[in-house]
Enzyme design. Structure first.
Site, PDB file in Angstrom:
ATOM      1  N   ASP A   1       0.861  -1.179   0.000  1.00  9.23           N
ATOM      2  CA  ASP A   1       0.000   0.000   0.000  1.00  9.23           C
ATOM      3  C   ASP A   1       0.898   1.231   0.000  1.00  9.23           C
ATOM      4  OD1 ASP A   1      -2.741   1.265   0.340  1.00  9.23           O
ATOM      5  OD2 ASP A   1      -1.665   2.111   2.054  1.00  9.23           O
TER       6      ASP A   1
ATOM      7  N   GLU B   1       0.964   5.593   0.572  1.00 11.60           N
ATOM      8  CA  GLU B   1       0.327   6.857   0.922  1.00 11.60           C
ATOM      9  C   GLU B   1       1.004   7.934   0.081  1.00 11.60           C
ATOM     10  OE1 GLU B   1      -2.318   6.844   2.645  1.00 11.60           O
ATOM     11  OE2 GLU B   1      -2.104   4.774   3.323  1.00 11.60           O
TER      12      GLU B   1
ATOM     13  N   HIS C   1      -5.378   4.166   6.922  1.00 17.52           N
ATOM     14  CA  HIS C   1      -4.683   5.031   5.966  1.00 17.52           C
ATOM     15  C   HIS C   1      -3.203   5.194   6.287  1.00 17.52           C
ATOM     16  CE1 HIS C   1      -8.284   6.072   3.747  1.00 17.52           C
ATOM     17  NE2 HIS C   1      -8.900   6.357   4.897  1.00 17.52           N
TER      18      HIS C   1
ATOM     19  N   ASP D   1      -2.564  -0.891   6.459  1.00 19.55           N
ATOM     20  CA  ASP D   1      -3.490  -1.211   5.362  1.00 19.55           C
ATOM     21  C   ASP D   1      -3.021  -2.436   4.574  1.00 19.55           C
ATOM     22  OD1 ASP D   1      -4.816   0.989   6.238  1.00 19.55           O
ATOM     23  OD2 ASP D   1      -4.757   2.095   4.354  1.00 19.55           O
TER      24      ASP D   1
END
Length: 568
Positions: free
Chosen positions: A26, A28, A167, A172
């Site tokens: 994942d 960000e 998040h 995640d």
């Protein structure tokens, strides 16, 4: 026990899911646009067979401010990433961590889009891994009765994930691991047990399409050409592959997503396979079958052998003409009439040939212009300023260029280009440069193809990947025979047998001796691959040193200039 007709044989199962390594990751980011926005955090979990093999987690300095709304969403502030490594240091480490694994992400196009953009920006090759999107997989496995939403938080709650999405990248990613495992468990009863079946399952597949998988059952796992046939035995589509059974099965399992091909599959009643010795033979057979059948669903089948040629007209004071049928002394082939006309105009201007279509009498006085110029109706570039005798040297120069004995017209065109640049007519000079590049490319390609087509017989060998040899017998630019000598088999008896059984090829008219340009091109690319050796040849294989032979450096500079102009 009754076995379903679409059940896979053991040797078709591919890589079992329990033996597949997944890297669930994942990102960000500072926004939603790969490139303009940057990565602030990467988290990843490597798993195989339900066991965690390792984790990867780091903040990333995006090199730009983090918008307030992103800070509110992720909790990642500018102060947190101030001392974090930049993506130039993190990216190679992540690529090494994920090497050889299947990438998994929730809404994978978003995350992989940022990774691809970073690879492109910083000069790392994108490894093109297999990618599984858990959003897409969930939509195929779960109904709206199972879950009202396919968001990661909703799926994690549905499956009781050990981590609650917040998040942050690693958290995640851990939640996505549990979601992936839960989805894979639901695929078992559906007959999805291997990585290949998983990747085939993701696209939407109609039951009718899947039911036709049996059409590939009789095909061997060998290189060759396949033909889809319709209800009236008509050929719908022709393709080539290194593994007939595996490739044809893909048309019925969903990895083929083109609407036009799905329509073809719906019509197909049978698939014929032609086993070939190696990939070169398969490519040539495909080309010939396209020309013979012109299947409706092959885009290449409309005009498979369409080409155009430039020739000097058979007149006392010749000009250049564009024709469809080659003959000796023609220049080509060109893939379109427009390209041929452009090259003819550049060549005529460089060689000083006339471009008007007015027929000039050979009995005209030596210093007299053509009839249209005398009447004041000449629209040619020379506008009557040249006499008929001025055209003879240009015709000779064109002939010598085509035969590879002189590059005088190209040198003349370059002098004209330099004159335009010196006079600061830069737009005209750029246009003339591009036109000259088209001509140089055409002359070079013509010499390369015609040199191979001129050889009555050539035998070549290419090493295979298992210690053996792949052979090709080429006669006048056509593949006359193909075969292999596996590891441990004496190669020369195989060569002698292939030559004895090779197709007889009678040379035809034109520079390519009647061979299709595409076939000569395929053969030449194969013959010039690293490792290919000439076993024997009836005459030396040599390409002209003059003509376009010495223009490679100029072409590279011209292409670089065009790339720089397009980048502005």
């Amino acid at each position: 026990m009754r076995v379903q007709s679409d059940q896979l044989a053991f040797d078709e199962l591919g890589t079992p899911l329990r033996d597949t390594t997944f890297v669930v990751f994942d990102l960000e980011t500072t926004g939603t646009r790969p490139g303009p926005d940057g990565i602030t955090e990467i988290g990843a979990v490597k798993v195989r067979g339900g066991e965690v093999l390792g984790e990867f987690a780091t903040l990333v300095d995006p090199g730009m401010p983090i918008p307030p709304q992103i800070v509110a969403l992720t909790g990642i502030t500018g102060a947190m990433v101030h001392d974090a490594p930049p993506i130039t240091r993190v990216l190679p480490a992540f690529l090494e961590f994920a090497a050889g694994a299947v990438l998994v992400a929730h809404n994978a196009p978003f995350d992989t889009g940022f990774l691809r953009a970073a690879c492109h920006e910083y000069g790392y090759p994108w490894p093109k891994p297999a990618v599984v999107c858990t959003v897409r997989l969930a939509r195929r496995v779960l109904t709206r009765q199972d879950t009202p939403s396919y968001r990661l938080s909703a799926l994690a709650a549905l499956f009781g994930a050990s981590a609650t999405p917040n998040h942050r990248a690693l958290t995640d990613a851990r939640a996505t691991v549990d979601v992936l495992h839960a989805l894979l468990e639901r695929l078992g009863p559906l007959g999805v047990h291997s990585l290949e079946e998983l990747l085939d399952y993701l696209p939407e597949v109609t039951p009718a399409q899947r039911s036709k998988r049996g059409l590939a059952a009789h095909l061997p796992e060998r290189p060759g050409v396949y033909l889809f046939r319709g209800p009236s035995e008509e050929v719908l589509y022709v393709g080539t592959t290194g593994n007939l059974r595996r490739r044809v099965r893909q048309y019925f399992t969903g990895s083929e997503s083109r609407g036009r091909i799905r329509e073809m599959v719906a019509l197909a009643q049978r698939v014929d396979g032609i086993e070939c010795a190696h990939s070169l033979e398969a490519q040539v057979r495909e080309l010939r079958l396209l020309a013979a059948h012109r299947p409706a669903y092959n885009r290449r089948s409309k005009n498979p052998h369409a080409s155009w040629w430039i020739t000097l007209t058979e007149e006392a004071f010749p000009r250049l003409s564009v024709i469809r049928t080659p003959r000796d002394g023609t220049l080509g082939p060109f893939r379109s009439q427009a390209a041929a006309k452009l090259a003819a105009d550049v060549l005529a201007g460089a060689a000083g040939l006339r471009t008007c279509t007015q027929r000039i009498s050979p009995r005209a006085p030596s210093g007299r212009p053509c009839a249209l110029a005398e009447l004041g109706r000449c629209g040619a570039p020379c506008a009557g300023r040249q006499s008929v005798v001025d055209y003879a040297p240009g015709a000779l120069a064109v002939t010598e260029l085509i035969e590879g004995r002189s590059a005088a017209p190209l040198d003349s065109a370059l002098s004209q280009l330099d004159a335009l640049s010196a006079a600061r007519h830069f737009e005209r000079a750029a246009r003339r440069r591009d036109e000259l590049a088209v001509l140089v490319h055409a002359v070079g390609r013509a010499h390369r193809l015609s040199s191979l087509a001129a050889i009555p017989e050539l035998v070549a060998a290419s090493p295979d990947s298992a210690g053996g040899w792949e052979f090709a017998v080429v006669r006048h630019g056509r593949l006359a025979s193909a075969g292999v000598a596996r590891r441990g088999v004496p190669p020369m008896p195989v060569v002698e047998a292939l030559v004895a059984a090779a197709e007889t090829v009678e040379p035809g008219p034109g520079p390519l001796r009647g061979a299709p340009a595409e076939e000569v091109g395929i053969l030449r690319r194969w013959l010039t691959r690293p490792g290919v050796r000439l076993v024997r040849t009836a005459r030396p294989w040599a390409e002209p040193a003059v003509g376009a032979g010495g223009w490679n450096g100029w072409l590279e500079r011209a292409e670089t200039a065009v790339a720089l102009e397009n980048a502005r």
